[in-house]
Design a protein around this motif. Structure first.
Motif, PDB file in Angstrom:
ATOM      1  N   CYS A  82       0.848  -1.198   0.000  1.00  0.00           N
ATOM      2  CA  CYS A  82       0.000   0.000   0.000  1.00  0.00           C
ATOM      3  C   CYS A  82       0.881   1.244   0.000  1.00  0.00           C
ATOM      4  CB  CYS A  82      -0.914   0.009   1.223  1.00  0.00           C
ATOM      5  SG  CYS A  82      -1.895   1.523   1.416  1.00  0.00           S
ATOM      6  N   VAL A  83       0.772   2.050  -1.037  1.00  0.00           N
ATOM      7  CA  VAL A  83       1.431   3.360  -1.084  1.00  0.00           C
ATOM      8  C   VAL A  83       0.406   4.410  -0.690  1.00  0.00           C
ATOM      9  CG1 VAL A  83       2.241   5.143  -2.687  1.00  0.00           C
ATOM     10  CG2 VAL A  83       3.295   2.877  -2.699  1.00  0.00           C
ATOM     11  N   ALA A  84       0.768   5.270   0.247  1.00  0.00           N
ATOM     12  CA  ALA A  84      -0.125   6.321   0.736  1.00  0.00           C
ATOM     13  C   ALA A  84       0.549   7.680   0.564  1.00  0.00           C
ATOM     14  CB  ALA A  84      -0.465   6.079   2.205  1.00  0.00           C
ATOM     15  N   ALA A  85      -0.169   8.626  -0.044  1.00  0.00           N
ATOM     16  CA  ALA A  85       0.400   9.948  -0.293  1.00  0.00           C
ATOM     17  C   ALA A  85      -0.722  10.920  -0.642  1.00  0.00           C
ATOM     18  CB  ALA A  85       1.407   9.889  -1.447  1.00  0.00           C
ATOM     19  N   PRO A  86      -0.477  12.216  -0.483  1.00  0.00           N
ATOM     20  CA  PRO A  86      -1.482  13.185  -0.907  1.00  0.00           C
ATOM     21  C   PRO A  86      -1.712  13.141  -2.411  1.00  0.00           C
ATOM     22  CG  PRO A  86       0.100  14.208   0.581  1.00  0.00           C
ATOM     23  CD  PRO A  86       0.654  12.865   0.204  1.00  0.00           C
ATOM     24  N   ALA A  87      -2.953  13.335  -2.801  1.00  0.00           N
ATOM     25  CA  ALA A  87      -3.314  13.494  -4.207  1.00  0.00           C
ATOM     26  C   ALA A  87      -4.158  14.745  -4.330  1.00  0.00           C
ATOM     27  CB  ALA A  87      -4.080  12.277  -4.705  1.00  0.00           C
ATOM     28  N   TYR A  88      -3.848  15.545  -5.327  1.00  0.00           N
ATOM     29  CA  TYR A  88      -4.589  16.788  -5.576  1.00  0.00           C
ATOM     30  C   TYR A  88      -4.831  16.875  -7.070  1.00  0.00           C
ATOM     31  CZ  TYR A  88      -6.089  21.621  -4.675  1.00  0.00           C
ATOM     32  OH  TYR A  88      -6.827  22.769  -4.525  1.00  0.00           O
ATOM     33  N   VAL A  89      -6.100  16.859  -7.475  1.00  0.00           N
ATOM     34  CA  VAL A  89      -6.449  16.863  -8.889  1.00  0.00           C
ATOM     35  C   VAL A  89      -6.784  18.287  -9.321  1.00  0.00           C
ATOM     36  CG1 VAL A  89      -7.967  15.918 -10.663  1.00  0.00           C
ATOM     37  CG2 VAL A  89      -7.335  14.506  -8.692  1.00  0.00           C
ATOM     38  N   GLY A  90      -6.049  18.782 -10.326  1.00  0.00           N
ATOM     39  CA  GLY A  90      -6.293  20.128 -10.821  1.00  0.00           C
ATOM     40  C   GLY A  90      -5.145  20.602 -11.680  1.00  0.00           C
ATOM     41  N   ASP A  91      -5.363  21.697 -12.396  1.00  0.00           N
ATOM     42  CA  ASP A  91      -4.354  22.197 -13.334  1.00  0.00           C
ATOM     43  C   ASP A  91      -3.395  23.213 -12.709  1.00  0.00           C
ATOM     44  OD1 ASP A  91      -5.314  20.666 -15.497  1.00  0.00           O
ATOM     45  OD2 ASP A  91      -6.889  22.152 -15.887  1.00  0.00           O
ATOM     46  N   ASP A  92      -3.740  23.754 -11.549  1.00  0.00           N
ATOM     47  CA  ASP A  92      -2.887  24.763 -10.904  1.00  0.00           C
ATOM     48  C   ASP A  92      -1.853  24.037 -10.044  1.00  0.00           C
ATOM     49  OD1 ASP A  92      -1.706  26.811  -9.498  1.00  0.00           O
ATOM     50  OD2 ASP A  92      -3.582  27.858  -9.056  1.00  0.00           O
ATOM     51  N   LEU A  93      -0.717  23.721 -10.652  1.00  0.00           N
ATOM     52  CA  LEU A  93       0.292  22.905  -9.981  1.00  0.00           C
ATOM     53  C   LEU A  93       0.905  23.637  -8.791  1.00  0.00           C
ATOM     54  CD1 LEU A  93       1.686  20.166 -10.079  1.00  0.00           C
ATOM     55  CD2 LEU A  93       3.392  21.151 -11.619  1.00  0.00           C
ATOM     56  N   ALA A  94       1.109  24.936  -8.908  1.00  0.00           N
ATOM     57  CA  ALA A  94       1.697  25.700  -7.807  1.00  0.00           C
ATOM     58  C   ALA A  94       0.799  25.638  -6.573  1.00  0.00           C
ATOM     59  CB  ALA A  94       1.935  27.145  -8.229  1.00  0.00           C
TER      60      ALA A  94
END
Length: 333
Positions: free
Chosen positions: A202-214
């Motif tokens: 199991c790999v656990a990490a934040p995920a953020y979906v969107g085009d504004d990478l900064a």
């Protein structure tokens, strides 16, 4: 590939339950919470509510530890939830970071952690085990099942995971480090006479979906600080250039100066200004759905069975829904 959702148990608990329900509707199979009784609300109380308001979601802490509760209490808690809801729990466990340090205690030793893994699993599944020299068995357990997944980074912890745990929790999503650590766990499992493929990864990490990478980076930079706590322990134990731990993991903490647990796991954590953009990009999943899918396919090829989304940022519902609509279906193919 399975998918999990990881949340802190901030009040109100009803929101935690609601987000877990949303995750199940979107195809997530596991619901995880932090376990640090001073910083957040007691997770196992909330786990019962999550299980009551979902149908198939498997629930557990990411991660508990052997020090804040006695082992028979931990085992009985899991066994009770399983008896009520049908063996839908998983015990994520580690040495203890925030839960122990905030209370003024040191994290548990690996020796104690290894003993706890065996005892908690045996007791929760109805077998006799020894706790502090005392033979114990929970007599009312019937057909209990409790997988125990261990969180680890360093070589000794990875070896212990391979010898004893049913699953390995790696709290970062860097493909190079994932490959290195999965190989170490599987080698230890083989040396112990186990089937290496029997250890769930199991790999656990934040995920953020969107085009504004900064913006996504700023919302997830806290994670590099959280991982940095564990890395600092490894550097203190093995040395920065020992060869025991990859420099790809240790190099970035050179500018680290202490850590304030009052901001632990939260966007905007001021203790994480030492974390460069490159580490955020490597450790997390950021960008449009296509970027997530591409990286998840790489992780799957490395043997990852589950990706658990740390959803502590300003786009919780959006991320869950994007995973359900576009990302999870793409990984089913």
């Amino acid at each position: 590939m399975d998918f999990g959702l990881v949340l802190q148990t901030d009040p109100p608990a009803s929101r935690v339950v609601s987000l877990m329900q949303r995750a199940e509707r979107n195809g997530f199979t596991h619901g995880w919470t932090f376990d640090s009784a001073v910083l957040w609300q007691e997770p196992f109380v909330i786990h019962s509510r999550i299980l009551a308001h979902t149908t198939t979601l498997k629930v557990g802490p990411m991660v508990t530890n052997p020090g804040t509760r006695t082992w028979e209490v931990t085992a009985s808690t899991f066994a009770t939830l399983n008896d009520m809801y049908g063996n839908r729990t998983v015990c994520g466990i580690g040495r203890g970071d925030s839960a122990m340090r905030v209370a003024g205690r040191r994290p548990n030793t690996l020796a104690r952690l290894g003993e706890a893994i065996d005892a908690i699993r045996d007791l929760a599944e109805g077998r006799e085990s020894e706790v502090d020299g005392q033979p114990l068995r929970i007599p009312w357990v019937r057909d209990g099942k409790l997988p125990v997944w261990m969180a680890a980074y360093g070589p000794k912890a990875l070896a212990l995971t391979g010898r004893k745990a049913d699953g390995f929790i790696l709290q970062l999503a860097d493909p190079y480090l994932t490959e290195w650590m999965v190989k170490a766990v599987r080698a230890a499992a083989a040396e112990a006479g186990r089937d290496p493929a029997s250890v769930t990864i199991c790999v656990a990490a934040p995920a953020y979906v969107g085009d504004d990478l900064a913006h996504a980076r700023e919302q997830c930079r806290w994670f590099g600080g959280m991982v940095g706590n564990h890395v600092a322990d490894l550097v203190a134990r093995y040395g920065e250039h020992s060869g025991m731990v990859p420099e790809a993991l240790t190099a970035y903490i050179k500018e680290r100066h202490g850590y304030d647990y009052s901001h632990h796991g939260r966007a905007g954590n001021p203790s994480t200004d030492f974390v460069p953009d490159g580490i955020v990009d490597r450790f997390c999943l950021l960008g449009p759905p296509e970027a997530h899918i591409e990286k998840l396919k790489v992780l799957r090829e490395l043997g990852v069975d589950q990706f658990a989304v740390y959803d502590m940022h300003d786009a919780q519902e959006t991320t869950i829904d994007a995973y359900g609509a576009e990302i999870i279906p793409a990984l089913d193919r």
